[in-house]
Motif scaffolding. Structure first.
Motif, PDB file in Angstrom:
ATOM      1  N   ASP A   1      98.650  69.669  51.656  1.00 13.38           N
ATOM      2  CA  ASP A   1      99.635  68.724  51.123  1.00 13.38           C
ATOM      3  C   ASP A   1     100.048  69.152  49.715  1.00 13.38           C
ATOM      4  N   ILE A   2     101.097  68.501  49.208  1.00 15.41           N
ATOM      5  CA  ILE A   2     101.488  68.740  47.812  1.00 15.41           C
ATOM      6  C   ILE A   2     101.068  67.542  46.962  1.00 15.41           C
ATOM      7  N   ILE A   3     100.745  67.821  45.720  1.00 14.15           N
ATOM      8  CA  ILE A   3     100.503  66.746  44.760  1.00 14.15           C
ATOM      9  C   ILE A   3     101.870  66.173  44.414  1.00 14.15           C
ATOM     10  N   SER A   4     102.039  64.869  44.591  1.00 18.93           N
ATOM     11  CA  SER A   4     103.352  64.253  44.399  1.00 18.93           C
ATOM     12  C   SER A   4     103.808  64.349  42.945  1.00 18.93           C
ATOM     13  N   GLU A   5     105.116  64.335  42.760  1.00 17.47           N
ATOM     14  CA  GLU A   5     105.679  64.407  41.419  1.00 17.47           C
ATOM     15  C   GLU A   5     105.243  63.201  40.587  1.00 17.47           C
ATOM     16  N   GLU A   6     105.055  62.061  41.236  1.00 16.16           N
ATOM     17  CA  GLU A   6     104.589  60.865  40.533  1.00 16.16           C
ATOM     18  C   GLU A   6     103.190  61.090  39.949  1.00 16.16           C
ATOM     19  N   LYS A   7     102.308  61.709  40.744  1.00 13.71           N
ATOM     20  CA  LYS A   7     100.950  61.993  40.271  1.00 13.71           C
ATOM     21  C   LYS A   7     100.960  63.063  39.177  1.00 13.71           C
ATOM     22  N   VAL A   8     101.817  64.055  39.359  1.00  9.76           N
ATOM     23  CA  VAL A   8     101.914  65.111  38.344  1.00  9.76           C
ATOM     24  C   VAL A   8     102.379  64.528  37.015  1.00  9.76           C
ATOM     25  N   ALA A   9     103.373  63.656  37.069  1.00  9.98           N
ATOM     26  CA  ALA A   9     103.890  63.029  35.841  1.00  9.98           C
ATOM     27  C   ALA A   9     102.802  62.216  35.155  1.00  9.98           C
ATOM     28  N   LYS A  10     101.994  61.529  35.956  1.00  9.61           N
ATOM     29  CA  LYS A  10     100.890  60.735  35.404  1.00  9.61           C
ATOM     30  C   LYS A  10      99.849  61.646  34.732  1.00  9.61           C
ATOM     31  N   ALA A  11      99.577  62.782  35.376  1.00 12.07           N
ATOM     32  CA  ALA A  11      98.637  63.749  34.805  1.00 12.07           C
ATOM     33  C   ALA A  11      99.192  64.350  33.515  1.00 12.07           C
ATOM     34  N   GLU A  12     100.494  64.621  33.497  1.00 13.31           N
ATOM     35  CA  GLU A  12     101.115  65.181  32.288  1.00 13.31           C
ATOM     36  C   GLU A  12     101.026  64.197  31.129  1.00 13.31           C
ATOM     37  N   ARG A  13     101.234  62.912  31.407  1.00 13.38           N
ATOM     38  CA  ARG A  13     101.109  61.900  30.340  1.00 13.38           C
ATOM     39  C   ARG A  13      99.688  61.861  29.799  1.00 13.38           C
ATOM     40  N   ALA A  14      98.700  61.981  30.701  1.00 10.58           N
ATOM     41  CA  ALA A  14      97.298  61.994  30.273  1.00 10.58           C
ATOM     42  C   ALA A  14      97.020  63.204  29.380  1.00 10.58           C
ATOM     43  N   PHE A  15      97.570  64.365  29.770  1.00  9.60           N
ATOM     44  CA  PHE A  15      97.339  65.581  28.983  1.00  9.60           C
ATOM     45  C   PHE A  15      98.040  65.518  27.622  1.00  9.60           C
ATOM     46  N   MET A  16      99.160  64.818  27.556  1.00 11.64           N
ATOM     47  CA  MET A  16      99.830  64.634  26.264  1.00 11.64           C
ATOM     48  C   MET A  16      98.947  63.817  25.319  1.00 11.64           C
ATOM     49  N   ILE A  17      98.288  62.800  25.874  1.00 10.85           N
ATOM     50  CA  ILE A  17      97.364  61.983  25.074  1.00 10.85           C
ATOM     51  C   ILE A  17      96.190  62.837  24.617  1.00 10.85           C
ATOM     52  N   PHE A  18      95.633  63.631  25.538  1.00  9.77           N
ATOM     53  CA  PHE A  18      94.513  64.509  25.184  1.00  9.77           C
ATOM     54  C   PHE A  18      94.927  65.497  24.086  1.00  9.77           C
ATOM     55  N   LYS A  19      96.139  66.028  24.195  1.00 11.51           N
ATOM     56  CA  LYS A  19      96.603  67.011  23.218  1.00 11.51           C
ATOM     57  C   LYS A  19      96.727  66.382  21.832  1.00 11.51           C
ATOM     58  N   ARG A  20      97.217  65.144  21.781  1.00  8.82           N
ATOM     59  CA  ARG A  20      97.324  64.464  20.472  1.00  8.82           C
ATOM     60  C   ARG A  20      95.946  64.270  19.855  1.00  8.82           C
ATOM     61  N   ILE A  21      94.975  63.949  20.686  1.00 13.48           N
ATOM     62  CA  ILE A  21      93.601  63.783  20.181  1.00 13.48           C
ATOM     63  C   ILE A  21      93.076  65.115  19.655  1.00 13.48           C
TER      64      ILE A  21
ATOM     65  N   LYS B   1     100.390  74.351  30.061  1.00 13.49           N
ATOM     66  CA  LYS B   1     101.431  74.462  29.044  1.00 13.49           C
ATOM     67  C   LYS B   1     101.396  73.283  28.080  1.00 13.49           C
ATOM     68  N   ILE B   2     101.145  72.079  28.617  1.00 10.11           N
ATOM     69  CA  ILE B   2     101.094  70.880  27.767  1.00 10.11           C
ATOM     70  C   ILE B   2      99.898  70.922  26.834  1.00 10.11           C
ATOM     71  N   ILE B   3      98.736  71.290  27.360  1.00  6.75           N
ATOM     72  CA  ILE B   3      97.500  71.228  26.577  1.00  6.75           C
ATOM     73  C   ILE B   3      97.317  72.489  25.722  1.00  6.75           C
ATOM     74  N   GLU B   4      98.144  73.516  26.014  1.00  2.00           N
ATOM     75  CA  GLU B   4      98.116  74.799  25.296  1.00  2.00           C
ATOM     76  C   GLU B   4      96.762  75.481  25.418  1.00  2.00           C
ATOM     77  N   ASN B   5      96.120  75.261  26.558  1.00  8.08           N
ATOM     78  CA  ASN B   5      94.884  75.941  26.929  1.00  8.08           C
ATOM     79  C   ASN B   5      94.902  76.091  28.450  1.00  8.08           C
ATOM     80  N   GLU B   6      94.238  77.123  28.945  1.00  3.08           N
ATOM     81  CA  GLU B   6      94.279  77.376  30.381  1.00  3.08           C
ATOM     82  C   GLU B   6      93.456  76.354  31.164  1.00  3.08           C
TER      83      GLU B   6
END
Length: 404
Positions: A32-52, A84-89
């Motif tokens: 299956d594919i990870i839905s775009e809705e789930k990916v967007a949610k994960a990206e928002r989480a990683f943005m929060i992690f990156k700010r921290i 790319k968001i977290i700037e780490n692999e």
């Protein structure tokens, strides 16, 4: 995301964490594919992690992705977007790697070197066979608390039993479990039993209690489950399916209990290449308080005074008491007991930690018979008081010879 301070002997302490429930693998089947809705949610989480991360001084970032990324046809694409968001692999690890990391995290934080170690996640179950501190074999099974969450109890049991039969493991003398749902189940049991220590690291959860929870939790709705002590709103979504999986696992391996580990895969990633033991973790208490570990002589001297299987625990009590004396506590024995009661002591089972704490309490002359009864040891209050006296005398002797 967890931020750790790592000390020169390889031990660590958690200094901050942030958790967001994305459930990226919810309803996901292989291919299956990870839905775009789930990916967007994960990206928002990683943005929060990156700010921290931008706000703290972190020397190294390690990121691993597990079953959902292995199953999904677009797992690698999502991995690149998050990297790319977290700037780490973001590194996708195999099921075997996941199991090995979980087993390593347990080996480095619990004094258990033989048995079956498992980590239950949302999408998979990893089981490691461990002998003499070596990880012999890892089995990765496509069953997880989130993956089976909507199935009836009978079907969950059959799926788990069928998958376990592929492992060739028939029995385990010791079973150690890690993962969020395992810890939640232990917290529930700990709070209902009124155990005097808050930590669930090294807690023994009996098969009898696990069976009770596996019968009760699936019969409750999510609101009722989250009202139970130790069960958060987010964890209430999967605790019932997890309890059935754990119950079936314990029955399959004919275990009478599981030992619960507060640490698992993340700490395995963190401590890869290290071999940590009880002494390492006693030193960590010093490092956490910004002092060098006390001289080992006091530890050896106390051991020489106690001719019993409890000598190491008496010496551990003396070393911890000395650390709190060096830090500046007026009553280091009471400080030692409170530390054991309120904190986590890696390297020790919960029973061992309680024994160390009660010896510290005995050095202050305050141990109670009902506390001693909680120990899974053939030991009396009189013996613990005598051990406490040895600890007190050793600290007094040290203080008399050295200005702290």
């Amino acid at each position: 995301m967890v931020i750790y301070q790592v000390f020169r002997n390889g031990t660590f302490r958690m200094i901050g964490s942030s958790k967001l429930y994305v459930r990226i693998g919810e309803g996901l089947k292989e291919g299956d594919i990870i839905s775009e809705e789930k990916v967007a949610k994960a990206e928002r989480a990683f943005m929060i992690f990156k700010r921290i991360l931008n706000g703290v001084n972190v020397n190294e970032v390690k990121i691993v992705a597990t079953s959902a990324f292995r199953y999904a046809s677009n797992g690698n694409e999502v991995r690149h977007r998050l990297s790319k968001i977290i700037e780490n692999e973001v590194r996708v690890i195999s099921g075997e790697e996941e199991g090995r990391y979980a087993a390593l995290g347990i080996l480095n934080t619990l004094p258990i070197s033989d048995g079956v170690f498992f980590e239950l996640g949302g999408g998979s179950l990893e089981i490691a066979e461990v002998s003499s501190g070596n990880i012999i074999r890892v089995h990765q099974l496509p069953i997880g608390a989130l993956k089976l969450v909507n199935l009836p109890e009978r079907e969950i049991r059959k799926k788990v039993s069928d998958e376990l039969s592929t492992t060739s493991i028939k029995k385990a003398n010791v079973i150690v479990g890690s993962g969020g749902n395992v810890r939640a189940l232990a917290k529930l049991d700990l709070k209902l039993s009124s155990f005097p220590i808050k930590s669930i690291h090294g807690y023994s959860l009996s098969s009898k209690q696990i069976s009770k929870y596996a019968s009760l939790l699936p019969s409750l709705d999510i609101d009722s489950r989250q009202s139970l002590p130790g069960i958060s709103k987010e964890r209430a979504l999967t605790i019932h399916s997890a309890s059935v999986i754990i119950d079936e696992l314990v029955k399959y391996f004919t275990g009478s209990y599981i030992v619960v580990s507060l640490f698992g895969m993340r700490e395995g990633v963190l401590t890869e290449g290290k071999s940590l033991d009880k002494m390492s973790w006693l030193e960590e208490i010093s490092y956490s308080n910004a002092i060098d570990p006390p001289p080992i002589e006091i530890f050896k001297e106390v051991i020489s005074e106690v001719d019993s299987k409890y000598s190491f625990y008496v010496a551990s009590s003396a070393l911890l008491s000395l650390i709190f004396k060096m830090v500046g506590y007026f009553n280091p024995f009471r400080a030692c007991y409170r530390f054991i009661k309120e904190s986590v002591l890696p390297g020790f089972t919960l029973n061992e930690a309680l024994l160390v704490g009660l010896i510290c309490e005995a050095a202050d002359g305050k141990v109670k018979k009902k506390q001693v009864k909680l120990l899974k040891e053939d030991i009396t209050k009189k013996e613990i008081l005598s051990f406490g006296n040895i600890v007190k005398n050793s600290i007094d002797k040290y203080v008399a010879g050295v200005r702290l």
